[in-house]
Design an enzyme around this catalytic site. Structure first.
Site, PDB file in Angstrom:
ATOM      1  N   LYS A 127      -2.777 -20.511  -2.903  1.00  0.00           N
ATOM      2  CA  LYS A 127      -3.923 -19.782  -3.220  1.00  0.00           C
ATOM      3  C   LYS A 127      -3.472 -20.235  -5.120  1.00  0.00           C
ATOM      4  O   LYS A 127      -2.668 -20.139  -5.532  1.00  0.00           O
ATOM      5  CB  LYS A 127      -3.897 -17.949  -3.422  1.00  0.00           C
ATOM      6  CG  LYS A 127      -4.537 -17.279  -3.156  1.00  0.00           C
ATOM      7  CD  LYS A 127      -3.777 -15.574  -3.042  1.00  0.00           C
ATOM      8  CE  LYS A 127      -5.404 -14.808  -3.175  1.00  0.00           C
ATOM      9  NZ  LYS A 127      -4.804 -13.538  -2.796  1.00  0.00           N
TER      10      LYS A 127
HETATM   11  C1  E4P Z   1      -7.625 -10.958  -2.053  1.00  0.00           C
HETATM   12  O1  E4P Z   1      -7.013 -11.872  -2.219  1.00  0.00           O
HETATM   13  C2  E4P Z   1      -6.556 -10.669  -3.545  1.00  0.00           C
HETATM   14  O2  E4P Z   1      -5.091  -9.919  -3.227  1.00  0.00           O
HETATM   15  C3  E4P Z   1      -6.577  -8.631  -3.141  1.00  0.00           C
HETATM   16  O3  E4P Z   1      -8.041  -8.538  -1.724  1.00  0.00           O
HETATM   17  C4  E4P Z   1      -7.550  -8.128  -4.428  1.00  0.00           C
HETATM   18  O4  E4P Z   1      -7.943  -6.215  -4.185  1.00  0.00           O
HETATM   19  P1  E4P Z   1      -8.241  -5.085  -5.025  1.00  0.00           P
HETATM   20  O5  E4P Z   1      -8.755  -5.694  -6.256  1.00  0.00           O
HETATM   21  O6  E4P Z   1      -7.958  -4.255  -3.899  1.00  0.00           O
HETATM   22  O7  E4P Z   1      -6.762  -5.320  -5.372  1.00  0.00           O
END
Ligand code: E4P
Length: 217
Positions: free
Chosen positions: A87
């Site tokens: 990622k």
């Molecule tokens: C995506 O991969 C992120 O981990 C995540 O969806 C972020 O979500 P949040 O805005 O609830 O922290």
């Protein structure tokens, strides 16, 4: 539509896996910290633990923000387990790193995407997944779902194979709306996934069926 769970909590990952509908897991440094997983070795071990619970892709985020650092870290993450997807944030060196990984057969998830332009660059670099954060856009009174629609249109115009991974999903309606818009994947907390089951008429109907059965038994 693929269902990913957005957590580093092993019990919740197992619960979603046991439901039989889980296709993968996304994590990020904040989710790791929330579970008290700190220190490089512990974090790497935790990724392997997650891979051993779930059958599908597991996103593991790099901390480096420069090209060389992202490549080094991403290669280490990818070597942990075949289910790992690296990622990478959508910054200039991140796009270069995604292109490098694409050319070297390592799958990537381009994260922290908040605009169609960022998603276009991610696709051009060959990202496996692009993660538009819909909930965080909604948080600032912008339209997260509109971004999903824009990216779908652009990717379909040119046949980009990058999968749209709707991220920062907060509730069941986000999942329904993303499915209507043609997102390939959604990632959300367990509560949003089980939230899809909720309907008062189901509860009332089931209670009635059980009551009627018990009358004759
Ligand atoms: C995506 O991969 C992120 O981990 C995540 O969806 C972020 O979500 P949040 O805005 O609830 O922290």
């Amino acid at each position: 539509m693929k269902f990913f769970i957005d957590t580093a909590n092993l019990a919740q990952i197992k619960e979603a896996q046991d439901l039989g509908i889980l296709d993968g897991v996304t994590t990020n440094p904040s989710l790791m910290a929330k579970e008290g997983i700190t220190g490089r070795d512990n974090i790497l071990k935790h990724y392997v633990d997650i891979c051993n619970i779930v059958d599908g892709d597991v996103s593991a985020e790099v901390i480096a923000t420069d090209f060389d650092g992202m490549v080094k870290e991403g290669e280490q993450l990818a070597s942990l387990h075949e289910q790992i997807v690296v990622k990478i944030p959508v910054i200039k060196d991140g796009i270069k790193a995604i292109k490098y990984f694409t050319d070297n057969g390592i799958r990537t998830n381009c994260t922290l995407v908040f605009s169609a332009g960022q998603a276009l660059l991610a696709a051009k670099a060959g990202a496996t997944y692009v993660s538009p954060f819909i909930g965080r856009l909604d948080d600032i009174s912008s339209d997260g779902l509109n971004l999903i629609a824009d990216i779908r249109l652009i990717y379909d115009n040119y046949g980009y194979e990058t999968q749209i991974l709707a991220a920062s999903v907060r509730h069941a309606m986000h999942i329904i709306d993303c499915a209507k818009l043609g997102a390939d994947v959604m990632t959300g907390p367990l509560s949003s996934i089980v939230g899809l089951l909720k309907h008062p008429l189901t509860d009332i109907g089931l209670a009635q069926f059980l009551a009627d059965y018990n009358k004759g038994n």
